[in-house]
Design an enzyme around this catalytic site. Sequence first.
Site, PDB file in Angstrom:
ATOM      1  CG  ASP A  73      -2.002   0.996   1.218  1.00 12.15           C
ATOM      2  OD1 ASP A  73      -1.868   2.011   0.521  1.00 12.15           O
ATOM      3  OD2 ASP A  73      -3.022   0.755   1.900  1.00 12.15           O
ATOM      4  CG  HIS A  99      -3.525   4.901  -0.430  1.00 11.07           C
ATOM      5  ND1 HIS A  99      -3.587   3.575  -0.791  1.00 11.07           N
ATOM      6  CD2 HIS A  99      -4.296   5.576  -1.322  1.00 11.07           C
ATOM      7  CE1 HIS A  99      -4.379   3.448  -1.840  1.00 11.07           C
ATOM      8  NE2 HIS A  99      -4.833   4.648  -2.194  1.00 11.07           N
TER       9      HIS A  99
END
Lengths: 484, 484, 136, 136
Positions: free
Chosen positions: D14, D16
């Site tokens: 991930d 983000h």
Amino acid sequence: MNLQNKRIDQDKFQAERQEVLKQWPTGGEVNFEEAISYHKAMPKHKIFAEKLAQAKAEGTTLAQPRAGVALLNEHIELLRYLQDEGGADLLPSTIDSYTRQNRYHEAEKGIEESRIAGRSMLNGFPAVNHGVAACRKVVESVNSPCQLRHGTPDARLLSEIALAGGYSDNEGGGISYNIPYAKSVSLEQTIKDWQYVDRLVGMYEEHGVRINREPFGPLTGTLVPPCVSHSVAIVEALLAAEQGVRSITLGYGQCGNLIQDVAALQTLTELGAEYLERFGYKDVMLTSVFHQWMGGFPQDESQAFGVISWGAATAALAKATKVIVKTPHEAVGIPTKEANAAGIKATKQVLNMLRDQSLPETAELLLEKEMIKAETRAIIDKMLELGDGDIAVGTVRGFQAGVIDVPFAPSRHNAGKILPARDTKGAVRFLDHGNLPFNKEILEFHNQKIGERGLEEGRVPSFQMVIDDIYAIGKGMLVGRPKK
Amino acid sequence: MNLQNKRIDQDKFQAERQEVLKQWPTGGEVNFEEAISYHKAMPKHKIFAEKLAQAKAEGTTLAQPRAGVALLNEHIELLRYLQDEGGADLLPSTIDSYTRQNRYHEAEKGIEESRIAGRSMLNGFPAVNHGVAACRKVVESVNSPCQLRHGTPDARLLSEIALAGGYSDNEGGGISYNIPYAKSVSLEQTIKDWQYVDRLVGMYEEHGVRINREPFGPLTGTLVPPCVSHSVAIVEALLAAEQGVRSITLGYGQCGNLIQDVAALQTLTELGAEYLERFGYKDVMLTSVFHQWMGGFPQDESQAFGVISWGAATAALAKATKVIVKTPHEAVGIPTKEANAAGIKATKQVLNMLRDQSLPETAELLLEKEMIKAETRAIIDKMLELGDGDIAVGTVRGFQAGVIDVPFAPSRHNAGKILPARDTKGAVRFLDHGNLPFNKEILEFHNQKIGERGLEEGRVPSFQMVIDDIYAIGKGMLVGRPKK
Amino acid sequence: MKNKTVVLGVIGADVHAVGNRVLDYAMSTAGFKVINIGVLASQEEFISAAIETGADFILVSSLYGHGEIDCRGLRDKCREAGIGEITMYVGGNLVVGKQDWGKVEKTFLEMGFDRAYPPGTMPDILLEHLAADLSK
Amino acid sequence: MKNKTVVLGVIGADVHAVGNRVLDYAMSTAGFKVINIGVLASQEEFISAAIETGADFILVSSLYGHGEIDCRGLRDKCREAGIGEITMYVGGNLVVGKQDWGKVEKTFLEMGFDRAYPPGTMPDILLEHLAADLSK
Ligand code: B12
Ligand code: B12
């Protein structure tokens, strides 16, 4: 005709009033003096004119839904939901169609049937049958100003009850609530009946209570050229001002072309101020309302959100004082409270994102504004001429002569000669201007625009083109192009 | 560094290719010659570049969703639904995050878990694991062109498989799929790996098969100033053109201020053409893609529809060649096919209503365009200078020096010194320009804009203001005003 | 469709005139003799118009939501007036709110209408069905 | 909150980074010592960072949807590493798609997290809970 644009004298008004209040038992609940003190006790944030004035000063756009159901508690629950969940800035009570036609017995039947069916069998809130106390219960149950929204040719009793009931705004007018909402009621009659309503509002004003009035801008909601709705709105503003109204919201229904819509909204208040000035009505506060597309909607709810949001964007860019919100159920039926709140939430998201933005002035915008002003002045001045300077008389004669003419209106007293159609950019123009008193320059402008459309589509502009435009937005377009 | 902006020579490419195709068994399914004939047999309406060229010629805007799930049949069903129910003009296959990180074993695990769970446990379509035949099954199951959309630093194998699998468009680039999508992968590496991908596309082009390439415009999707994303997009266009790519879509992510967004989209292709011209890359077809707001969304679905529709309106008024569509589920999770189709339907309603309208040129618009052009030229020309004329080298050194800098990017190789914030009208400006090579005039422009914002809000512009702007749209605003 | 007569109107306190105008145009163009009694039409007006013109069809529109209340008893009135067998269609936004069409259709067929149409029905569908019912 | 240490990171594949940056800022401003291991963080990185710094909390973010897969076994690994009792929170867009939060929360609490947070949680809530758990 014994009609004129002159303030009704007090005795005549009081005499008529006795009759009006007798039309239905609840009329007996009306007590003017007591109503005045009731209004004076209301907090500022619940007074329509106050909230509008603030929005106008800040240059923000307020969101208002339409909403009304048959039963009192359900109606209160509905408004509370639109306020709390939807975030509505202004609240309505939309009145049912029987009440609009003064059919109080049928309204009563509708109330009963609704109790039995457990769902509203009426398309609005029957305020007359519910009466003054009930109206106050509504107003006291919410934190925002409430407006009466209807479509009533003779709204005298309805207005008496709603105003005494604490409503601080009243939509309608002798033209805008006749021509689109009636078939055979004469204009003399509805203008007189609305002079009564305006006089009533004037009396509140003189007693220190400001009630806002809002001519119904969109008329038939279907391809109405700006100059037509502007003329009606401004005439009704003049008629209202004469009766002592001092706070007026002028309305316009979205056509869909950004430049034309912004030009229309800006010219609406500019022209309004111009004519009020011209007839010496001082210190009238003018605000504006933009109605999201009032014609046929797409059935698909996602597509409806697109139409709603585009209306919100235009309202924000045009800096309307308020916007009337549609819902994702529009094409199908009276919305559930959830669908109604959904329309408000989508609208407010867009309003908020655009609150600091506006459409810069351009040559295109100025041209549209010039055309709308020239067309509107031509119509109103012709009406004044026909009325020998009296706009009330001029209105009646104007409609007879078709120098003012509303497309698709059901009223016998409307010429119904004009045909609107969209140009290549989606702006609404005249395919047939009927008897509207336009000069050569204006006519050439419209002929050229409609001609371009015909060329682009390789067909002769005709009623079929109008029909295609009527269906266009419902089918996901703006301009009704012929099927390839 | 042994990196340069020069076409990879054939032998070196072929040698590397043998290695790449060995990275996962499905690489063995790739047969270039056979793939060429497969593409040549495809009907025009399923070729990306063809459909883009047509839209560009007609001045219309096409709608494309993002979509991808773990299992093949479910993925096909999803795309079919978006095509038939949503009315998508262009189709994607969004790739899962394991595949993006070349973690094919974990992707395999995700596929199994999805089979067991009966729902997709992956956030996209693992094209490598599924292989060439499966990709063709996807392409053959739909009637619109398909594009590979991912976020893959090393997309060599993925691209080999997807292009052989019949995809005619590939998103990404050595910068745009590194800086926002990786932490420690070096730019030398990703630029090289994407030179490979571009060379592959160039080979298809030389064999008469046009594959479109799309640098990923929005980068981190969060308050990215136009000049930053423009610089990256144009550099990637130059790198692609050098490898023989002849069809490129330049991308930009909506910031929310209409004037700035229209200016950005217009300057994007103007600047792109300018630089391609300057380096002698002839006959490259340039188109544009506008991404609906790529930052944090509101959780409420009605509010999300408002954001989506405003993005659609801006795309239409800016005349983007295509728009990438968000969904009402954006803030919460990967959308269901219904929510995804809903986003497309709302978008297309607005696109269709605005297809014949555009934003007239104004002083404000021209100023924005001039500023964006000056800023972008300053950045790119500085990178060229640092690279002694080689833009590949200049990119690496430019990021080291922070003369190109992406806000909120996770990559260690990004300076992360700049801070963007909105001005009083919601346009994205520089609160801190870090080391961006701007002249006095540009800096004063931004300081003034941010200064105005500070004054209006009575606070000193700081990181708190940036955070307020990050949350603003999610909370229903555009400008993150301090709570009163 | 030559010399076939249709009575068209919008029933009750309903003033929605646009659809009425479009349907009138569509049927007239298709060759029907259209007796358009317009909006705000009472059950009695529909019936007397049908009798006076010896109409083959009565087409009732209701858009504003009160259709259920306004249409009840129309078939009985027709019988009393001696045109109990006349073919009757109804269409528009027949009930208040977004309701399941299956149920709504049933309600109106049970009321004695031969066909009922959901919101947004296009004129060509109407023309098809008129032709079909005529060729029976 | 003086000299209390939190390990903060975004787990799995991930990337983000925005929420991570905001949470870092919020906790630092509130006086926490924030060890931010950033995005693309493995379970091992979380644990070693926590051991090296004697952290009081491990805060795991997962936005991209693979949280369920990425977080499994983290608590066991902590035990093996001798920090089995450390307080662990998890938040973000934890699963793929819009799912019932009640179920999702249950899943992650059963995985061994002390608290789990739905999409869009604001930093002040986190700060509240950190304070609450510290004053236990
Ligand atoms: C324009 C409009 C108005 C205009 C009408 C102007 C005029 N005088 O004509 C104005 C603004 C004045 C208006 C007023 C009101 N309206 Co209105 N209005 C609409 C709107 C937006 C479009 C209607 C239209 O013109 N469509 C275009 C034409 C071509 O299509 P159509 O009317 O649907 O007719 C077609 C089909 O229905 C079909 N059809 C119709 N009849 C028949 C019959 C047969 C046999 C067949 C086969 C087919 C058929 O064929 C037609 C041609 O294709 C609709 C919502 C929508 N559809 O988007 C609401 C709508 C009809 N109105 C509605 C309401 C409630 C009102 C008001 C009561 C105000 C209010 N409470 O909001 C008043 C009522 C006034 C009154 N007494 O009737 C509701 C009805 C709700 C319900 N049924 O549950 C609607 C559905 C909006 C909504 N969702 O709330 N309205
Ligand atoms: C910006 C964004 C991106 C940017 C990220 C740039 C970057 N490097 O940071 C880009 C465009 C690159 C991107 C890429 C992708 N994204 Co993304 N992205 C978003 C988006 C729009 C906003 C995220 C954001 O920055 N929000 C603002 C910050 C401040 O809030 P936040 O991240 O939610 O974090 C807050 C809270 O969650 C909470 N929180 C977070 N962690 C923790 C931990 C604890 C202990 C606590 C208490 C609180 C907490 O506090 C934070 C501050 O308030 C979201 C959707 C949305 N939220 O609107 C999708 C979203 C997260 N992305 C998503 C996906 C799937 C992807 C992609 C896989 C592409 C794709 N398939 O569409 C890739 C993944 C790349 C990768 N390997 O990770 C999905 C996840 C789906 C799901 N979980 O079901 C989302 C939800 C969009 C969607 N609905 O599809 N994305």
